[in-house]
Design a protein around this motif. Structure first.
Motif, PDB file in Angstrom:
ATOM      1  N   TRP A 120      14.488   4.059 -11.989  1.00 53.12           N
ATOM      2  CA  TRP A 120      13.687   2.909 -12.783  1.00 53.12           C
ATOM      3  C   TRP A 120      14.393   2.303 -13.853  1.00 53.12           C
ATOM      4  O   TRP A 120      14.738   3.525 -14.263  1.00 53.12           O
ATOM      5  N   LEU A 121      14.301   1.380 -13.612  1.00 47.26           N
ATOM      6  CA  LEU A 121      14.965   0.716 -15.290  1.00 47.26           C
ATOM      7  C   LEU A 121      13.510   0.316 -15.866  1.00 47.26           C
ATOM      8  O   LEU A 121      12.413  -0.060 -15.192  1.00 47.26           O
ATOM      9  N   VAL A 122      13.538   1.166 -17.162  1.00 46.84           N
ATOM     10  CA  VAL A 122      12.473   0.740 -18.513  1.00 46.84           C
ATOM     11  C   VAL A 122      12.858  -0.042 -19.130  1.00 46.84           C
ATOM     12  O   VAL A 122      14.472  -0.769 -19.376  1.00 46.84           O
ATOM     13  N   GLY A 151       1.705  -0.470  -7.314  1.00 46.04           N
ATOM     14  CA  GLY A 151       3.032   0.771  -8.224  1.00 46.04           C
ATOM     15  C   GLY A 151       4.308   0.853  -7.413  1.00 46.04           C
ATOM     16  O   GLY A 151       4.407   2.173  -7.465  1.00 46.04           O
ATOM     17  N   CYS A 152       4.338   0.045  -6.037  1.00 46.79           N
ATOM     18  CA  CYS A 152       5.575   0.775  -5.002  1.00 46.79           C
ATOM     19  C   CYS A 152       6.337  -0.536  -4.949  1.00 46.79           C
ATOM     20  O   CYS A 152       5.952  -1.499  -4.724  1.00 46.79           O
ATOM     21  N   GLU A 153       7.751  -0.146  -4.854  1.00 44.84           N
ATOM     22  CA  GLU A 153       8.282  -1.411  -3.861  1.00 44.84           C
ATOM     23  C   GLU A 153       9.227  -0.884  -2.999  1.00 44.84           C
ATOM     24  O   GLU A 153       9.846   0.581  -2.378  1.00 44.84           O
ATOM     25  N   THR A 202       7.114  -4.282 -12.252  1.00 46.00           N
ATOM     26  CA  THR A 202       6.681  -2.474 -11.330  1.00 46.00           C
ATOM     27  C   THR A 202       4.813  -2.141 -11.839  1.00 46.00           C
ATOM     28  O   THR A 202       5.787  -1.220 -13.178  1.00 46.00           O
ATOM     29  N   LEU A 203       3.756  -1.502 -11.705  1.00 41.95           N
ATOM     30  CA  LEU A 203       2.809  -1.011 -12.348  1.00 41.95           C
ATOM     31  C   LEU A 203       3.336  -0.083 -12.457  1.00 41.95           C
ATOM     32  O   LEU A 203       3.682   0.716 -11.160  1.00 41.95           O
ATOM     33  N   PRO A 204       3.156   0.862 -13.181  1.00 44.19           N
ATOM     34  CA  PRO A 204       2.840   2.841 -12.554  1.00 44.19           C
ATOM     35  C   PRO A 204       2.244   2.820 -11.151  1.00 44.19           C
ATOM     36  O   PRO A 204       0.787   2.352 -10.997  1.00 44.19           O
ATOM     37  N   ALA A 205       2.186   3.973 -10.733  1.00 49.30           N
ATOM     38  CA  ALA A 205       1.078   3.673  -9.364  1.00 49.30           C
ATOM     39  C   ALA A 205       0.132   4.335  -9.873  1.00 49.30           C
ATOM     40  O   ALA A 205      -0.398   5.357 -10.511  1.00 49.30           O
ATOM     41  N   ARG A 206      -0.585   4.001  -8.836  1.00 46.12           N
ATOM     42  CA  ARG A 206      -2.325   4.415  -9.220  1.00 46.12           C
ATOM     43  C   ARG A 206      -2.499   6.470  -8.385  1.00 46.12           C
ATOM     44  O   ARG A 206      -1.654   6.512  -7.386  1.00 46.12           O
ATOM     45  N   GLN A 207      -3.341   6.878  -9.372  1.00 47.98           N
ATOM     46  CA  GLN A 207      -2.999   8.644  -8.778  1.00 47.98           C
ATOM     47  C   GLN A 207      -3.989   8.746  -7.931  1.00 47.98           C
ATOM     48  O   GLN A 207      -5.901   8.048  -8.411  1.00 47.98           O
ATOM     49  N   GLY A 254       4.848   6.987 -15.415  1.00 46.20           N
ATOM     50  CA  GLY A 254       4.027   6.422 -15.931  1.00 46.20           C
ATOM     51  C   GLY A 254       4.276   5.359 -17.215  1.00 46.20           C
ATOM     52  O   GLY A 254       3.603   5.461 -18.386  1.00 46.20           O
ATOM     53  N   GLU A 255       5.849   4.379 -17.404  1.00 49.63           N
ATOM     54  CA  GLU A 255       5.805   3.734 -17.692  1.00 49.63           C
ATOM     55  C   GLU A 255       5.502   2.178 -16.966  1.00 49.63           C
ATOM     56  O   GLU A 255       6.034   2.430 -15.675  1.00 49.63           O
TER      57      GLU A 255
END
Length: 410
Positions: A145-147, A126-128, A99-104, A39-40
């Protein structure tokens, strides 16, 4: 050094060597797609490998195929950290990559959108895609994930929750008769409380065998070598959930005897959220209506979390090993190689481990040093003339030590 000449020499020597005892160590590869479900906005990724030394990390998936480039490989109390991280732009006071938050909702993409050379919209997916080649199988893994760390501009911290895509552990069993049996084990994430059940995942497994060794760059979802067809399904559906005192679905174990000619085994694991009912007291899953959990019922299958492409290069368990070109996964020494400061008088030529004998694996190490694929410090005992490099004569001396007897340094 002439690469073709060295390769020819090694192939000649390998053909002359007798069949040797199968090594206890082996090469494992893991490449995986993972969606940002924090979500981040994320700016990196960290893989913590328990029981693995930094030198056991032989290769990583990075530049130019994904935005974070090549990772740092760092020692850690538990073993090793493989850390992918964005650069910090001090002028803009911002991270250069994200990396964007993945679309739901998240659905399987076959990996096309998770890396730069895929066929999807990588920038907004939103994927790596991350990966490692290891000379040892870890005893456990953690991934985060690192924020951005708001308390320190330019610094990163782990996201609160770990990523639920476990790294398989590969093992080899050798029966008294017949070919080796290769096992792949995926363990469930431990529960926070010892008397409780942990988080649950749905898992699908696909498998294939290849008559060639697998390289890390092949372990992307849309590569032809990666199994994903229905005919390659090994496990249609299974629940993975840790439980107290050995209860629950603590691990997913798959095994098979190696077929003649098999050089690598590749498994693709797909991971999905479990969105069904839990026991309110123990947190045990109550899927399938009767707890059988054989297939997701309506309302029990959530977001696609990602996939793990894992391979075991097993060809050298069945035959004399040969050298693989730079950048690919290679058989590793059957015993840890201890660097030494300088050659020691009376030592065997090529006896990297100092145990008084020279193995085929150590000959391969010498050739890799000569080709520039390993540092000289990996086996200074082979540098007879103290020239700072490994020559053909020195490799021949090591081969003689392996074939006949210890060939001491003068």
């Amino acid at each position: 050094m002439n690469r073709s000449l060295f390769l020819s020499l090694l192939l000649f020597c390998s053909g002359a060597l007798p069949r040797v005892a199968r090594p206890a160590s082996f090469g494992t590869l893991a490449n995986f797609d993972v969606f940002n479900t924090t979500g981040e906005m994320c700016h990196g990724f960290e893989i913590e490998l328990h029981g693995v030394r930094p030198e056991d990390v032989r290769h990583t998936f990075g530049a130019p195929n994904q935005r974070y480039g090549n990772p740092q490989v760092l020692p850690a109390p538990s073993g090793t950290l493989v850390r992918y991280a964005s650069a910090w732009d001090a002028t803009r006071q911002a991270f250069a990559e994200r990396t964007l938050p993945a679309r739901q909702p998240i659905v399987p993409t076959q990996g096309h959108a998770c890396w730069r050379n895929g066929r999807g919209d990588y920038d907004t997916s939103g994927c790596e895609h991350f990966g490692v080649v290891l000379a040892a199988s870890p005893t456990g893994t953690e991934m985060y994930w690192l924020v951005a760390d708001p308390s320190t501009p330019g610094s990163l911290r782990r996201a609160v929750n770990p990523v639920g895509i476990p790294l398989p552990t590969w093992n080899v069993r050798e029966p008294a008769a017949g070919p080796p049996v290769v096992e792949a084990v995926v363990e469930a994430e431990p529960a926070e409380a010892s008397e409780q059940y942990g988080s649950a995942l749905w898992v699908k497994v696909f498998v294939t065998e290849q008559e060639q060794e697998t390289e890390l760059e092949h372990l992307v979802s849309d590569d032809p070598l990666v199994p994903r067809d229905e005919g390659q399904t090994e496990v249609e559906w299974s629940i993975l959930q840790s439980g107290p005192a050995g209860k629950g679905h603590n691990e997913l174990l798959r095994e098979a005897a190696l077929s003649q000619g098999t050089k690598s085994v590749i498994r693709r694991y797909e991971f999905y959220e479990y969105t069904g009912a839990y026991d309110p007291e123990t947190h045990e899953v109550q899927c399938g209506g009767d707890g059988s959990c054989e297939v997701p019922l309506p309302g029990e299958l959530g977001n696609y979390l990602g996939s793990q492409m894992s391979a075991f290069n097993a060809g050298f368990l069945l035959e004399t090993p040969t050298l693989t070109p730079t950048g690919s996964a290679t058989p590793t020494p059957s015993a840890p190689v201890s660097p030494t400061a300088s050659p020691e008088a009376g030592a065997c030529v090529g006896d990297c481990s100092g145990d008084g004998a020279v193995t085929i694996d150590e000959v391969i190490v010498l050739v890799r040093i000569a080709l520039g694929d390993e540092p000289l410090a990996t086996c200074t005992r082979a540098d007879m003339d103290r020239s700072g490099e490994i020559t053909i004569d020195e490799i021949v001396g090591a081969v003689r030590s392996a074939l006949l007897s210890c060939d001491p340094l003068g």
